[in-house]
Design an enzyme around this catalytic site. Sequence first.
Site, PDB file in Angstrom:
ATOM      1  N   ASP A   7       0.975  -1.087  -0.042  1.00  0.00           N
ATOM      2  CA  ASP A   7       0.090  -0.054  -0.134  1.00  0.00           C
ATOM      3  C   ASP A   7       0.925   1.340   0.176  1.00  0.00           C
ATOM      4  O   ASP A   7       1.993   1.018   0.118  1.00  0.00           O
ATOM      5  CB  ASP A   7      -0.986   0.152   1.342  1.00  0.00           C
ATOM      6  CG  ASP A   7      -1.914   1.139   1.396  1.00  0.00           C
ATOM      7  OD1 ASP A   7      -2.230   1.590   0.240  1.00  0.00           O
ATOM      8  OD2 ASP A   7      -1.882   1.748   2.627  1.00  0.00           O
ATOM      9  N   SER A   8       0.399   2.289  -0.280  1.00  0.00           N
ATOM     10  CA  SER A   8       1.024   3.573  -0.026  1.00  0.00           C
ATOM     11  C   SER A   8       1.484   3.760   1.097  1.00  0.00           C
ATOM     12  O   SER A   8       2.714   4.647   1.502  1.00  0.00           O
ATOM     13  CB  SER A   8       0.363   4.719  -0.568  1.00  0.00           C
ATOM     14  OG  SER A   8      -0.713   5.060   0.384  1.00  0.00           O
ATOM     15  N   TYR A  39      -0.687   8.683  -2.041  1.00  0.00           N
ATOM     16  CA  TYR A  39      -0.799   8.211  -3.378  1.00  0.00           C
ATOM     17  C   TYR A  39      -1.978   9.031  -3.925  1.00  0.00           C
ATOM     18  O   TYR A  39      -2.124   9.548  -5.128  1.00  0.00           O
ATOM     19  CB  TYR A  39      -1.130   6.651  -3.856  1.00  0.00           C
ATOM     20  CG  TYR A  39       0.086   5.835  -3.676  1.00  0.00           C
ATOM     21  CD1 TYR A  39       1.300   6.318  -3.364  1.00  0.00           C
ATOM     22  CD2 TYR A  39      -0.052   4.537  -4.263  1.00  0.00           C
ATOM     23  CE1 TYR A  39       2.674   5.445  -3.411  1.00  0.00           C
ATOM     24  CE2 TYR A  39       1.194   3.562  -4.383  1.00  0.00           C
ATOM     25  CZ  TYR A  39       2.346   4.101  -3.903  1.00  0.00           C
ATOM     26  OH  TYR A  39       3.391   3.614  -3.869  1.00  0.00           O
ATOM     27  N   GLY A  40      -3.046   9.137  -3.099  1.00  0.00           N
ATOM     28  CA  GLY A  40      -4.253  10.009  -3.758  1.00  0.00           C
ATOM     29  C   GLY A  40      -4.056  11.248  -3.936  1.00  0.00           C
ATOM     30  O   GLY A  40      -4.690  11.876  -4.591  1.00  0.00           O
ATOM     31  N   CYS A  70      -4.639  -1.066  -2.037  1.00  0.00           N
ATOM     32  CA  CYS A  70      -4.652   0.251  -2.119  1.00  0.00           C
ATOM     33  C   CYS A  70      -5.625   0.562  -3.326  1.00  0.00           C
ATOM     34  O   CYS A  70      -5.353   0.073  -4.553  1.00  0.00           O
ATOM     35  CB  CYS A  70      -3.272   1.011  -2.499  1.00  0.00           C
ATOM     36  SG  CYS A  70      -3.406   2.626  -2.711  1.00  0.00           S
ATOM     37  N   ASN A  71      -6.588   0.963  -3.113  1.00  0.00           N
ATOM     38  CA  ASN A  71      -7.784   1.492  -4.156  1.00  0.00           C
ATOM     39  C   ASN A  71      -7.282   2.293  -4.829  1.00  0.00           C
ATOM     40  O   ASN A  71      -7.466   2.325  -6.525  1.00  0.00           O
ATOM     41  CB  ASN A  71      -9.026   2.080  -3.427  1.00  0.00           C
ATOM     42  CG  ASN A  71      -9.792   0.769  -2.626  1.00  0.00           C
ATOM     43  OD1 ASN A  71     -10.668   0.243  -3.322  1.00  0.00           O
ATOM     44  ND2 ASN A  71      -9.698   0.944  -1.278  1.00  0.00           N
ATOM     45  N   THR A  72      -6.299   3.367  -4.729  1.00  0.00           N
ATOM     46  CA  THR A  72      -5.999   4.359  -5.579  1.00  0.00           C
ATOM     47  C   THR A  72      -4.821   3.525  -6.670  1.00  0.00           C
ATOM     48  O   THR A  72      -4.881   3.812  -7.976  1.00  0.00           O
ATOM     49  CB  THR A  72      -4.898   5.316  -4.828  1.00  0.00           C
ATOM     50  OG1 THR A  72      -6.014   6.035  -3.957  1.00  0.00           O
ATOM     51  CG2 THR A  72      -4.512   6.378  -5.730  1.00  0.00           C
ATOM     52  N   GLU A 148      -1.495   8.376   9.028  1.00  0.00           N
ATOM     53  CA  GLU A 148      -0.107   8.174   9.022  1.00  0.00           C
ATOM     54  C   GLU A 148       0.528   8.630  10.204  1.00  0.00           C
ATOM     55  O   GLU A 148       1.631   8.230  10.657  1.00  0.00           O
ATOM     56  CB  GLU A 148       0.699   8.828   7.617  1.00  0.00           C
ATOM     57  CG  GLU A 148       0.404   8.086   6.455  1.00  0.00           C
ATOM     58  CD  GLU A 148       1.007   6.562   6.385  1.00  0.00           C
ATOM     59  OE1 GLU A 148       1.977   6.532   6.771  1.00  0.00           O
ATOM     60  OE2 GLU A 148       0.301   5.616   5.737  1.00  0.00           O
ATOM     61  N   CYS A 180     -10.869   3.678   0.768  1.00  0.00           N
ATOM     62  CA  CYS A 180      -9.494   3.811   0.955  1.00  0.00           C
ATOM     63  C   CYS A 180      -9.073   2.923   2.066  1.00  0.00           C
ATOM     64  O   CYS A 180      -9.773   2.959   3.272  1.00  0.00           O
ATOM     65  CB  CYS A 180      -8.989   5.208   1.207  1.00  0.00           C
ATOM     66  SG  CYS A 180      -7.244   5.631   1.689  1.00  0.00           S
ATOM     67  N   THR A 181      -8.180   2.219   2.013  1.00  0.00           N
ATOM     68  CA  THR A 181      -7.989   1.278   3.249  1.00  0.00           C
ATOM     69  C   THR A 181      -7.421   2.078   4.547  1.00  0.00           C
ATOM     70  O   THR A 181      -7.469   1.368   5.601  1.00  0.00           O
ATOM     71  CB  THR A 181      -6.700   0.323   2.887  1.00  0.00           C
ATOM     72  OG1 THR A 181      -5.517   0.908   2.273  1.00  0.00           O
ATOM     73  CG2 THR A 181      -7.103  -0.663   1.962  1.00  0.00           C
ATOM     74  N   HIS A 182      -6.834   3.463   4.337  1.00  0.00           N
ATOM     75  CA  HIS A 182      -6.350   4.102   5.528  1.00  0.00           C
ATOM     76  C   HIS A 182      -7.743   4.417   6.186  1.00  0.00           C
ATOM     77  O   HIS A 182      -7.698   4.730   7.342  1.00  0.00           O
ATOM     78  CB  HIS A 182      -5.701   5.217   5.027  1.00  0.00           C
ATOM     79  CG  HIS A 182      -4.308   5.165   4.769  1.00  0.00           C
ATOM     80  ND1 HIS A 182      -3.889   4.709   3.564  1.00  0.00           N
ATOM     81  CD2 HIS A 182      -3.164   5.441   5.333  1.00  0.00           C
ATOM     82  CE1 HIS A 182      -2.680   4.695   3.427  1.00  0.00           C
ATOM     83  NE2 HIS A 182      -2.154   5.310   4.557  1.00  0.00           N
TER      84      HIS A 182
END
Length: 256
Positions: A7-8, A39-40, A70-72, A148, A180-182
Amino acid sequence: MKIGIFDSGIGGLSVLHLARRYLPNDYFIYYADEKHVPYGEKTKEEIMQYVDEIIQFMINKGVDVIVIACNTATSVAVKKMRTKYNIPIIGMEPAVKKAIDTYGYAKVLVVATPVTVKGEKLHYLIERFDKDHLVDNIALPKLVRFAEKQEFDSQEVYNYLVQQLSSYHFENYSSIVLGCTHFNYFKDSFRKILPHHIHFVDGNEGTVNHLMQYIKSHEIQGDVEYYYSGEKVTDEKQLERIETYLTRLDQMLRIK
């Protein structure tokens, strides 16, 4: 079986967290691209380059299957990467179909990153499954930065969500798709401002189910290697940081 998940940043830990529950005997490599998160807010060309480099890294590590958690990154790069590399690559997508199938008696709100919201993949999903025009979407880029920093339930997070969601009449909605996984880290913060009838939906279970189609049982002890943008995480403080995220994900699983 060696499984690569990336993922990002730390958002994809929510996919790893679930995968380890279903596949405790498999070996995982988790890669967080901490140098380039989020990334978004990057260009498609930048995201494509990052994903390409990470997949090469994973292949060099000898993984058998790769999960883009990561969806993005999936939206931008998965199609090209599947053409370029001869290895199973599983992507993610916002769980629009699941939300409509389960809670399609009222409107659905997809929350995601700017790139995902603007991307063709999400538009295709909505066009394909949203026959009654139930789906709205909104980008919440600051949530990635909050995650983050391990800032999940601060007043600033609360104010941001209130501000961004103030125009929606949630009495007309049934569910929110966490695109978004975040965003899985913020279920309790969302819950503070949403009516109790709103359900959370994400694509993690569908992604892990897809992964399991590639996996056969192996009599080995499960384990994980963690990488930050290609550098193996061995520092105790950073490993403790990761465990803090996994502990919070245990808590978030109880919020429906």
